[in-house]
Scaffold this active site. Structure first.
Site, PDB file in Angstrom:
ATOM      1  CG  ASP A  55      -1.955  -1.064   1.189  1.00 53.63           C
ATOM      2  OD1 ASP A  55      -2.317  -1.487   0.076  1.00 53.63           O
ATOM      3  OD2 ASP A  55      -2.412  -1.492   2.267  1.00 53.63           O
TER       4      ASP A  55
ATOM      5  CG  ASP B 254     -12.443  -4.789  -3.270  1.00 56.80           C
ATOM      6  OD1 ASP B 254     -11.443  -5.502  -3.465  1.00 56.80           O
ATOM      7  OD2 ASP B 254     -12.378  -3.555  -3.143  1.00 56.80           O
TER       8      ASP B 254
END
Lengths: 204, 260
Positions: free
Chosen positions: B11, B130
């Site tokens: 990230d 997702d």
């Protein structure tokens, strides 16, 4: 100085980065008229995309005749991925189109694979010894592939690769022209080592 | 023989790698290029960077790190997070990334997948999705970092994305993500059976066994973040174990750096 042929087919920066890591200077060439074209030790023909549009772009920018003359003089040339395919006699991609005719064979869509494109790390089976690059490795000797079309094994095949039921040429060599279907510049340290051996093999 | 891939995910926020648990308690973990090179040395097959500040879309000046990563990394990498149009995607590729991943913007504007793939090639376009389980054999697509239901069915969405030209599916199970209790293998199986492109499983990896389960369920690649960042799973050990249990893995020779 190594020339990287830019004909609008994909990102060639990473080939230059890999060569730099090996201590080799390279220059991106938009056109054979670039002043640097006169002082090159070797040419790289990278490429991602479709065969017909890449070939049309090479012709319109004057590269196809430059490359043919380069090969006729037996000067060092490395084709990567689509750049290797362009060096074949032709391709069936998007109809039938002519290639530069250095390597024997017609590029065709891979058949017998579970999934396409063939993306990921796959192994080479050497058909002809590639000097300096035959040392045994403890694990799988893998390189990074991304393609849907391939060259059937033929006269100039140095190594083949198999995915499911498809077997194609992954390394080809004719005189001082070498082609890689995979991306040595994205194949980790193993890929960098192969590139380094390639330069030695080509006497660059 | 095509090997299966192990993909660490990093990230990135404001050009730095951050570590945290489910986006909370973020800590600065280092420079993206340095960390990328470390993962390559440990045997990662590919890397995924997600810009969680979503600065990819809004602040193009924050993208220098992509080019720095490309200078150090000689394995493929994907960059995603907040990409809303094809010019941003093209810029990321021109900086040296191999692929871009599209998520929320593709749900809102599915034609974005087609525009990106015709501009950059299918191989450069990863659809990140997702998925939230809504019942046995049913999953719903979630957007905005998995917080908001998109109101569409997972399997019909991934099929549509493939018909529009995406080259890979990065499938994250919201139910499993962050649990360290294993991937949603039923979801992996369902997606792998529905699409003609490679599937990257994500969400839930806690130990070596979980990666084995993901591959046995049909995943072409398995992605994880925290187990690699915190050192609970070592990539070289993981690959050796998977290899010994019949999963084809790329194992790079020791001392591969010699002379480079």
């Amino acid at each position: 100085m190594i020339g990287l042929i830019d004909y609008g087919a994909g990102n060639i920066g990473n080939v230059g980065r890999a060569l730099k890591r090996l201590g080799r200077e390279s220059v991106v060439l938009d056109s054979p008229d670039d002043p640097c074209s006169g002082v090159l030790e070797a040419l790289f023909l990278p490429g991602v995309g479709s065969f017909p549009s890449a070939m049309a772009s090479l012709v319109s920018r004057g590269w196809s005749s430059f490359i043919s003359e380069w090969v006729r003089m037996d000067r060092p040339l490395v084709g990567i991925c689509l750049g290797m395919q362009i060096l074949c006699e032709g391709s069936t991609e998007g109809g039938r189109s002519e290639g530069l005719g250095v390597f024997q064979g017609i590029v065709d869509k891979l058949s017998g694979t579970r999934k396409l494109p063939h993306v990921g790390w796959n192994i080479l089976e050497w058909v002809v010894p590639f000097p300096g690059d035959m040392e045994p490795t403890p694990g799988l000797d893998c390189f990074y592939f991304v393609h849907s079309y391939g060259i059937p094994p033929a006269r100039d095949t140095v190594a083949t690769t198999t995915v499911d039921n498809a077997c194609f040429t992954s390394v080809a060599k004719r005189g001082r022209t070498i082609g890689f279907q995979f991306h040595p510049e994205r194949s980790g340290f193993r890929g960098l080592r192969l590139l380094s051996h390639t330069m030695e093999e080509l006497g660059v | 023989m095509l090997t299966r891939r192990i993909i660490p995910c990093l990230d990135v926020k404001d050009g730095r790698v951050v570590k945290g648990i489910r986006f909370r308690e973020l800590r600065d973990a280092g420079d993206p290029a340095t960390m990328a090179a470390e993962y390559m040395s440990e045997g990662a097959d590919e890397l995924v960077f997600l810009d969680i500040g979503a600065s990819l879309g809004s602040r193009s000046t924050m993208l220098e790190w992509v080019s720095s990563v490309a200078d150090m990394l000689f394995i493929p990498f994907t960059v995603g997070g907040g990409i809303v149009d094809e010019s941003q995607a093209r810029r990321i590729i021109s900086l040296g990334a191999d692929k871009v991943s599209l998520n929320t913007a593709a749900v809102r504007d599915p034609d974005l997948i087609r525009r990106c793939s015709s501009l950059l090639g299918s191989q450069a376009v990863v659809l990140a999705v997702d998925a939230l389980r809504t019942g046995r054999g049913h999953w719903e697509v979630m957007v905005r970092a998995g917080t908001e239901p998109a109101g569409i069915d997972l399997l019909s969405w991934v099929r549509k994305a493939c018909s529009l030209g995406c080259g890979e599916i990065l499938l994250t199970s919201i139910d499993s993500d962050g649990t360290l209790e294993g991937y949603d293998t039923e979801c992996i199986e369902a997606v792998a059976a529905s699409v003609p492109v490679p599937v990257i499983a994500s969400g839930g990896a806690g130990r070596n066994e979980h990666f084995l389960e993901a591959f046995r369920s049909g995943a072409d690649a398995a992605l994880a973040a925290s187990v690699f960042h915190f050192g609970t799973v070592r990539i070289c050990e993981l690959k050796a174990e998977l290899s010994s249990r019949g999963i084809p893995m790329r194992i790079e020779a020791g001392g591969a750096m010699n002379g480079l």
